[in-house]
Design an enzyme around this catalytic site. Structure first.
Site, PDB file in Angstrom:
ATOM      1  N   ARG A  54       1.892   1.690  10.435  1.00  0.00           N
ATOM      2  CA  ARG A  54       2.812   2.592  10.811  1.00  0.00           C
ATOM      3  C   ARG A  54       3.482   2.160  12.382  1.00  0.00           C
ATOM      4  NH1 ARG A  54       4.814   6.773   8.136  1.00  0.00           N
ATOM      5  NH2 ARG A  54       5.021   8.077  10.209  1.00  0.00           N
ATOM      6  N   LEU A  97       4.839   3.211  15.526  1.00  0.00           N
ATOM      7  CA  LEU A  97       4.258   4.256  16.429  1.00  0.00           C
ATOM      8  C   LEU A  97       5.416   4.705  17.185  1.00  0.00           C
ATOM      9  CD1 LEU A  97       0.894   3.099  17.359  1.00  0.00           C
ATOM     10  CD2 LEU A  97       1.163   4.827  15.742  1.00  0.00           C
ATOM     11  N   HIS A 124      -2.090  -8.637  15.215  1.00  0.00           N
ATOM     12  CA  HIS A 124      -0.641  -9.002  14.327  1.00  0.00           C
ATOM     13  C   HIS A 124      -0.625 -10.394  13.862  1.00  0.00           C
ATOM     14  CE1 HIS A 124       3.526  -8.841  13.137  1.00  0.00           C
ATOM     15  NE2 HIS A 124       3.686 -10.042  13.679  1.00  0.00           N
ATOM     16  N   ASP A 167       5.138  -4.407  18.112  1.00  0.00           N
ATOM     17  CA  ASP A 167       4.450  -5.679  18.319  1.00  0.00           C
ATOM     18  C   ASP A 167       4.893  -6.482  19.790  1.00  0.00           C
ATOM     19  OD1 ASP A 167       3.351  -5.214  15.793  1.00  0.00           O
ATOM     20  OD2 ASP A 167       4.858  -6.506  15.025  1.00  0.00           O
ATOM     21  N   GLN A 188      -6.605 -14.716   8.524  1.00  0.00           N
ATOM     22  CA  GLN A 188      -7.566 -13.690   8.294  1.00  0.00           C
ATOM     23  C   GLN A 188      -8.861 -13.606   8.928  1.00  0.00           C
ATOM     24  OE1 GLN A 188      -8.993 -11.484   4.606  1.00  0.00           O
ATOM     25  NE2 GLN A 188      -7.646  -9.931   5.409  1.00  0.00           N
ATOM     26  N   GLU A 217      -8.583 -13.658  12.407  1.00  0.00           N
ATOM     27  CA  GLU A 217      -8.588 -12.173  12.923  1.00  0.00           C
ATOM     28  C   GLU A 217      -9.975 -11.584  13.142  1.00  0.00           C
ATOM     29  OE1 GLU A 217      -6.070  -9.648  10.335  1.00  0.00           O
ATOM     30  OE2 GLU A 217      -4.695 -11.108  10.137  1.00  0.00           O
TER      31      GLU A 217
END
Length: 222
Positions: free
Chosen positions: A97, A99, A115, A151, A177, A180
């Protein structure tokens, strides 16, 4: 920040499978992150991340954004839901989303996002393909404090990896990932320990300003 006798409280926001949520759950269970996940909130019903929360015994809530008349109304309701759990830190873990400034400012200095790019490069979506299209030699992922700019908040931790010959977007996404799941628990750990803060629009670690990239982790074993 909660007082010293109470664990730092996290509220994690998700929209999908919750793989970063799982990494955070695992890190709290192992003691790496000295914190408690007070709640998980999803803007989409039926996603795997909600099941991960339930399996871990964490309160899981759904606030379906499609049931609200506009972004502002949803964000107001989301703030009310989050604040019921009195979090010290709000963690965006695949929360898809954009924001509102009101929401971002409400949690200024106590909200982190992850990100999949080397911010400030490639804000927004489709970062892995954009890296390939640009012919970049490196790629990575950034944990940053959230501000009203998409971001655009100051980076806290960044992991970099080499783009390999023959990489496609899926291969890059998989390798990113894995990083991450490494750096998000680390950033949350530092915040929970009182080491990581945002001050005057800049990330500080142990009271010292971090570089524009944040704390940098170079990795080849990815």
């Amino acid at each position: 920040m909660s007082d010293d006798s109470q664990p730092v409280r996290l509220v994690v926001l998700i929209s999908g499978s919750g793989s970063n949520l799982q990494a955070i759950i695992d890190a709290t269970r192992s003691g790496q992150i000295p914190a408690q996940i007070a709640a998980v909130v999803s803007n989409r019903p039926g996603v795997k991340g909600l099941e991960r929360a339930k399996q871990a015994g964490i309160p899981a809530r759904v606030l379906d954004h499609t049931e609200f008349d506009g972004r502002e109304a949803f964000d107001r309701a989301l703030m009310a839901q989050i604040d019921e759990f009195s979090p010290d830190l709000v963690v965006l873990a695949g929360f898809m989303r954009i924001l509102t400034p009101t929401f971002a400012n409400h949690y200024a200095g106590r909200m982190l996002n992850i990100h999949p790019s080397l911010l400030p490069k490639y804000q927004g979506l489709n970062t892995h393909q954009r890296v390939l299209d640009a012919g970049d030699r490196e790629h990575g992922v950034t944990v940053h404090f959230v501000t009203a700019e998409l971001d655009g908040g100051p980076p806290a931790v960044q992991a970099r990896l080499a783009v390999r010959p023959g990489d496609d977007a899926a291969a890059l996404a998989s390798r990113v990932q894995r990083q991450e799941h490494r750096i998000y628990p680390l950033a949350i750990q530092w915040f929970a320990q009182g080491r990581l803060r945002m001050h005057n629009g800049q990330s500080l670690l142990d009271g010292e300003p971090l570089p524009a990239s944040g704390y940098l982790i170079e990795t080849e074993a990815d």
